[in-house]
Scaffold this motif. Structure first.
Motif, PDB file in Angstrom:
ATOM      1  N   ALA A   1       0.875  -1.205  -0.034  1.00  0.00           N
ATOM      2  CA  ALA A   1       0.282   0.305  -0.182  1.00  0.00           C
ATOM      3  C   ALA A   1       0.643   0.869  -0.126  1.00  0.00           C
ATOM      4  O   ALA A   1       1.582   1.349   0.512  1.00  0.00           O
ATOM      5  N   ALA A   2       0.411   2.107  -0.520  1.00  0.00           N
ATOM      6  CA  ALA A   2       0.897   3.946  -0.923  1.00  0.00           C
ATOM      7  C   ALA A   2       1.337   3.954   0.435  1.00  0.00           C
ATOM      8  O   ALA A   2       2.560   5.268   0.599  1.00  0.00           O
ATOM      9  N   GLU A   3       0.248   3.727   1.592  1.00  0.00           N
ATOM     10  CA  GLU A   3       0.857   4.830   3.063  1.00  0.00           C
ATOM     11  C   GLU A   3       1.382   3.744   3.437  1.00  0.00           C
ATOM     12  O   GLU A   3       1.776   4.418   4.490  1.00  0.00           O
ATOM     13  N   ALA A   4       2.372   2.465   2.950  1.00  0.00           N
ATOM     14  CA  ALA A   4       3.206   1.443   3.752  1.00  0.00           C
ATOM     15  C   ALA A   4       4.611   1.984   3.078  1.00  0.00           C
ATOM     16  O   ALA A   4       5.223   1.499   3.435  1.00  0.00           O
ATOM     17  N   ILE A   5       4.701   3.386   2.451  1.00  0.00           N
ATOM     18  CA  ILE A   5       6.429   2.694   1.316  1.00  0.00           C
ATOM     19  C   ILE A   5       7.235   3.438   2.762  1.00  0.00           C
ATOM     20  O   ILE A   5       8.219   2.703   2.722  1.00  0.00           O
ATOM     21  N   GLY A   6       6.884   4.534   3.951  1.00  0.00           N
ATOM     22  CA  GLY A   6       7.961   5.519   4.474  1.00  0.00           C
ATOM     23  C   GLY A   6       8.113   3.648   5.427  1.00  0.00           C
ATOM     24  O   GLY A   6       9.726   4.184   6.305  1.00  0.00           O
ATOM     25  N   ASP A   7       7.784   2.695   5.697  1.00  0.00           N
ATOM     26  CA  ASP A   7       8.299   1.556   6.666  1.00  0.00           C
ATOM     27  C   ASP A   7       9.852   0.572   5.772  1.00  0.00           C
ATOM     28  O   ASP A   7       9.981  -0.527   6.237  1.00  0.00           O
ATOM     29  N   THR A   8       9.499   0.951   4.638  1.00  0.00           N
ATOM     30  CA  THR A   8      10.500  -0.127   4.056  1.00  0.00           C
ATOM     31  C   THR A   8      11.867   0.277   4.424  1.00  0.00           C
ATOM     32  O   THR A   8      12.036   1.900   4.444  1.00  0.00           O
ATOM     33  N   ARG A   9      12.879  -0.758   4.267  1.00  0.00           N
ATOM     34  CA  ARG A   9      13.945  -0.160   4.828  1.00  0.00           C
ATOM     35  C   ARG A   9      15.247  -0.625   3.956  1.00  0.00           C
ATOM     36  O   ARG A   9      14.857  -1.632   3.207  1.00  0.00           O
ATOM     37  N   VAL A  10      16.543  -0.631   3.915  1.00  0.00           N
ATOM     38  CA  VAL A  10      17.306  -1.149   3.537  1.00  0.00           C
ATOM     39  C   VAL A  10      17.958  -1.722   3.841  1.00  0.00           C
ATOM     40  O   VAL A  10      18.527  -1.950   5.408  1.00  0.00           O
ATOM     41  N   ALA A  11      18.203  -3.535   3.169  1.00  0.00           N
ATOM     42  CA  ALA A  11      19.288  -4.345   3.643  1.00  0.00           C
ATOM     43  C   ALA A  11      20.493  -3.765   3.553  1.00  0.00           C
ATOM     44  O   ALA A  11      21.337  -4.808   4.152  1.00  0.00           O
ATOM     45  N   ARG A  12      20.545  -3.658   2.249  1.00  0.00           N
ATOM     46  CA  ARG A  12      22.245  -3.485   1.958  1.00  0.00           C
ATOM     47  C   ARG A  12      22.892  -3.094   0.598  1.00  0.00           C
ATOM     48  O   ARG A  12      21.371  -2.309  -0.494  1.00  0.00           O
ATOM     49  N   THR A  13      23.351  -1.575   0.658  1.00  0.00           N
ATOM     50  CA  THR A  13      24.508  -1.501  -0.223  1.00  0.00           C
ATOM     51  C   THR A  13      25.490  -2.079  -1.136  1.00  0.00           C
ATOM     52  O   THR A  13      26.293  -1.988  -0.280  1.00  0.00           O
ATOM     53  N   TYR A  14      25.630  -1.384  -1.701  1.00  0.00           N
ATOM     54  CA  TYR A  14      26.671  -2.021  -2.921  1.00  0.00           C
ATOM     55  C   TYR A  14      27.534   0.116  -3.652  1.00  0.00           C
ATOM     56  O   TYR A  14      26.108   0.456  -4.380  1.00  0.00           O
ATOM     57  N   VAL A  15      28.367   0.109  -3.451  1.00  0.00           N
ATOM     58  CA  VAL A  15      28.844   1.221  -4.110  1.00  0.00           C
ATOM     59  C   VAL A  15      29.906   0.468  -5.069  1.00  0.00           C
ATOM     60  O   VAL A  15      31.381  -0.113  -5.202  1.00  0.00           O
ATOM     61  N   GLY A  16      30.028   0.781  -6.464  1.00  0.00           N
ATOM     62  CA  GLY A  16      31.127  -0.485  -7.423  1.00  0.00           C
ATOM     63  C   GLY A  16      30.811  -1.577  -7.116  1.00  0.00           C
ATOM     64  O   GLY A  16      31.957  -2.204  -7.156  1.00  0.00           O
ATOM     65  N   GLY A  17      29.825  -2.324  -7.474  1.00  0.00           N
ATOM     66  CA  GLY A  17      29.420  -3.972  -7.251  1.00  0.00           C
ATOM     67  C   GLY A  17      30.409  -3.936  -5.536  1.00  0.00           C
ATOM     68  O   GLY A  17      30.185  -4.942  -5.094  1.00  0.00           O
ATOM     69  N   ALA A  18      31.149  -3.297  -4.738  1.00  0.00           N
ATOM     70  CA  ALA A  18      31.674  -3.551  -3.631  1.00  0.00           C
ATOM     71  C   ALA A  18      30.628  -3.051  -1.917  1.00  0.00           C
ATOM     72  O   ALA A  18      30.026  -2.074  -1.899  1.00  0.00           O
ATOM     73  N   ARG A  19      30.220  -4.382  -1.289  1.00  0.00           N
ATOM     74  CA  ARG A  19      29.173  -3.434  -0.122  1.00  0.00           C
ATOM     75  C   ARG A  19      29.650  -2.977   1.121  1.00  0.00           C
ATOM     76  O   ARG A  19      30.730  -2.821   1.309  1.00  0.00           O
ATOM     77  N   VAL A  20      29.020  -2.218   0.932  1.00  0.00           N
ATOM     78  CA  VAL A  20      29.554  -0.587   1.665  1.00  0.00           C
ATOM     79  C   VAL A  20      28.636  -0.233   3.047  1.00  0.00           C
ATOM     80  O   VAL A  20      29.205   0.047   4.235  1.00  0.00           O
ATOM     81  N   TYR A  21      27.571  -1.149   2.998  1.00  0.00           N
ATOM     82  CA  TYR A  21      26.190  -1.265   4.165  1.00  0.00           C
ATOM     83  C   TYR A  21      25.457  -2.699   3.775  1.00  0.00           C
ATOM     84  O   TYR A  21      25.294  -3.427   2.986  1.00  0.00           O
ATOM     85  N   ALA A  22      25.072  -3.269   5.264  1.00  0.00           N
ATOM     86  CA  ALA A  22      24.246  -4.255   5.247  1.00  0.00           C
ATOM     87  C   ALA A  22      24.072  -4.658   6.705  1.00  0.00           C
ATOM     88  O   ALA A  22      24.564  -4.333   7.767  1.00  0.00           O
ATOM     89  N   ALA A  23      23.267  -4.472   6.551  1.00  0.00           N
ATOM     90  CA  ALA A  23      21.645  -4.692   8.059  1.00  0.00           C
ATOM     91  C   ALA A  23      21.516  -6.103   8.813  1.00  0.00           C
ATOM     92  O   ALA A  23      22.079  -7.310   7.920  1.00  0.00           O
ATOM     93  N   GLN A  24      21.798  -6.088   9.960  1.00  0.00           N
ATOM     94  CA  GLN A  24      21.658  -6.882  10.651  1.00  0.00           C
ATOM     95  C   GLN A  24      20.448  -7.759  10.234  1.00  0.00           C
ATOM     96  O   GLN A  24      19.838  -7.260  10.037  1.00  0.00           O
ATOM     97  N   GLU A  25      21.066  -8.980   9.750  1.00  0.00           N
ATOM     98  CA  GLU A  25      19.879 -10.215   9.542  1.00  0.00           C
ATOM     99  C   GLU A  25      19.246 -10.164  11.219  1.00  0.00           C
ATOM    100  O   GLU A  25      19.655 -10.476  11.932  1.00  0.00           O
ATOM    101  N   ALA A  26      17.581  -9.910  10.698  1.00  0.00           N
ATOM    102  CA  ALA A  26      17.359 -11.066  12.171  1.00  0.00           C
ATOM    103  C   ALA A  26      17.087 -12.170  12.525  1.00  0.00           C
ATOM    104  O   ALA A  26      17.211 -13.408  10.936  1.00  0.00           O
TER     105      ALA A  26
END
Length: 544
Positions: free
Chosen positions: A519-544
């Motif tokens: 739902a559009a009302e839930a867009i803001g609940d989305t979070r980032v799990a991983r971030t890559y720059v140039g193929g290198a991982r620069v962030y990973a969320a802790q897995e539950a």
């Protein structure tokens, strides 16, 4: 040739939509985008990331942000998130008590709506910090709250005149009341202890970690220079670019000294050459044309109203002479500089567009990609000019919602007609304008997913029953994602980023869900799990 990295098992946001389910990366670049056929590129050493139904998107880019001041504030008296006067003062007292060694109490981020009229008094600060000077910029950083000790050290009395580019707020007797607006901030800000280079580098890296955790892989720093007591972040960027700790891609917008004229342009060209290294390029110039509506300093065509709804004589402040602005912009454009305008009121927006039009007439078409940030009040007649002139609309979506600062300190002083011209994202898109997006952090949250939520819904995340703010200016989810990715990549001249396509740099983000399926009302609940720059991982969320 096998891929180094393979994403599979979930939707991929491409320029064509969410038709792909697999992406291969080799080195720094995307080498294939497709479906099952991409799995053939997996070899024995390929890292395989199972999206498990989560959405893979291009890295977000913030087109207007201040990471070094944000990082410094986080390490000082951080007032972001405080909502009442009592809560704000409690944080100031606690910080001062915890840091008796600090000569000054600095930091900032307080909300104007926490105080009557948006202007807290020196007496409130005196009660919690009587023995040391205090200098605390507010959330939008166009005003500062100071105590009596700070005013005394700066020599500010009832007889001190307002600077040309600012205002000393005063009580009924004419004494300085404790808030300094715009250029008046510098009367005290210049006395605060400067941050060391080590402090600034640490602040940059702290901010970078935070931005990567929000999926941000590139940004444009909207103020590279010295201004109102803020430290120049340029050497911090250079240091981080040289030692490899700058993992983001950054464009610096060199500060235009509004107390000077065209004579500074050769210096800006020299700074551009000296300050470009690795992932940092200082190729833009920041021209701050006006202030903010809440303090009556945003430049308006017609005067502000007073509390009774009657016209005043105040039309805001033009920090750069509108008569000279076209000349400056034309010369900067001829030298290949991008112009990054702070243009909040309708008069400032018009002045910026007039200057771009003059540059186009004098220089012909160019690829300098000028952009106007903030765009709070835009006259309908000026909206089609963005597409015609190739001026990019750099929006800060979080501000386009009902909140106390909007409802109590802005709408009453604009009046109903102008209030309906605020943040016209939908109208700009319908006119053919390109949208980029940013946050102005630390003015507001740098979370792109919260910004996307507001752009789509025109209510804050978790807003509940909050009325929709100008519903005709809502934009679609795909368009909001495009503003934070391809749109900001265009502003940053990072043409091989901003899209998931073969040949592009592998700046990628794995979300924890697919917001297009919710739902559009839930867009803001989305979070980032991983971030890559140039193929290198620069962030990973802790897995539950």
């Amino acid at each position: 040739m096998y891929a180094d990295l393979l994403f599979t098992g979930g939707p991929v946001l491409t320029p064509e939509g969410r038709t792909a389910t697999a992406v291969a990366v080799t080195g720094e670049r995307i080498t294939a985008v497709g479906r099952e056929e991409v799995h053939d590129l997996a070899g024995p050493r390929t890292e395989v990331v199972d999206l498990a139904g989560r959405l893979l998107v291009p890295g977000f880019q913030d087109a207007h942000v201040h990471p070094v001041p944000a990082g410094l504030e986080l390490s000082q008296c951080d007032l972001t998130g405080t909502k009442t006067a009592d809560e704000t003062l409690a944080v100031v007292r606690a910080y001062a008590d915890a840091h008796p060694e600090r000569e000054w109490i600095t930091g900032g981020g307080w909300s104007m709506e926490a105080f009557e009229g948006g202007t807290p008094t020196r007496e409130l600060l005196d009660a919690v910090v009587p023995d040391r000077p205090v200098y605390l910029p507010n959330r939008d950083h166009h005003g500062a709250w100071v105590n009596s000790r700070a005013l005394a050290l700066a020599g500010i009395t009832r007889d001190t005149p307002d600077p040309a580019d600012g205002r000393i707020d005063r009580d009924a007797s004419g004494k300085p009341s404790g808030t300094l607006q715009e250029g008046a901030m510098q009367l005290v800000g210049r006395l605060t202890p400067p941050a060391t280079l080590a402090d600034r580098v640490a602040a940059l890296l702290h901010a970078q970690r935070h931005l990567h955790a929000l999926g941000i892989t590139a940004w444009q720093d909207a103020l590279v220079g010295e201004f109102l007591g803020m430290d120049d972040p340029s050497q911090a960027y250079l240091a981080a670019a040289r030692d490899g700790s700058l993992t983001a891609r950054v464009v610096g917008a060199l500060w235009w000294d509004r107390e000077r004229g065209a004579e500074q342009i050769p210096e800006l060209a020299e700074r551009r050459a000296a300050l470009s290294h690795g992932r940092f390029r200082a190729t833009s110039v920041k021209l701050m044309l006006d202030g903010v509506a809440e303090t009556g300093t945003a430049a308006l065509v017609e005067p502000y109203l007073d509390k009774c709804g009657c016209a005043t004589v105040n039309r805001g402040t033009s920090f750069i002479d509108p008569e000279q602005l076209p000349k400056y912009v034309t010369e900067l454009d001829a030298l290949g500089f991008q112009c990054h305008f702070h243009a909040l009121g309708d008069r400032a927006v018009r002045d910026a567009l007039d200057a771009i039009e003059a540059a186009r007439a004098a220089n012909g078409p160019s690829d300098t990609r000028p952009h106007l940030a903030h765009l709070q009040v835009v006259q309908p007649a000026d909206i089609p000019r963005f597409a015609r002139l190739g001026a990019i609309a750099n929006i800060q979506p979080l501000w386009a919602a009902h909140e106390p600062q909007m409802d109590e300190l802005t709408i009453p002083f604009l009046g109903p007609e102008r209030a309906a011209w605020q943040y016209p994202f939908g109208a700009l898109l319908r006119s053919g304008a390109r949208l980029a997006a940013g946050s102005d952090w630390p003015v507001s949250s740098p979370d792109p997913l919260h910004g996307i939520h507001v752009a789509v819904n025109r209510v804050p995340p978790g807003g509940g029953d909050t009325p929709v703010f100008l519903p005709g200016e809502r934009i679609g989810l795909a368009e909001a994602f495009a503003a934070y990715t391809a749109g900001s990549a265009r502003v940053n001249h990072l043409d091989d980023t901003g899209e998931v396509r073969a040949g592009a740099l592998a700046d990628l983000v794995v979300l924890d869900r697919d917001p297009f399926d919710g739902a559009a009302e839930a867009i803001g609940d989305t979070r980032v799990a991983r971030t890559y720059v140039g193929g290198a991982r620069v962030y990973a969320a802790q897995e539950a």
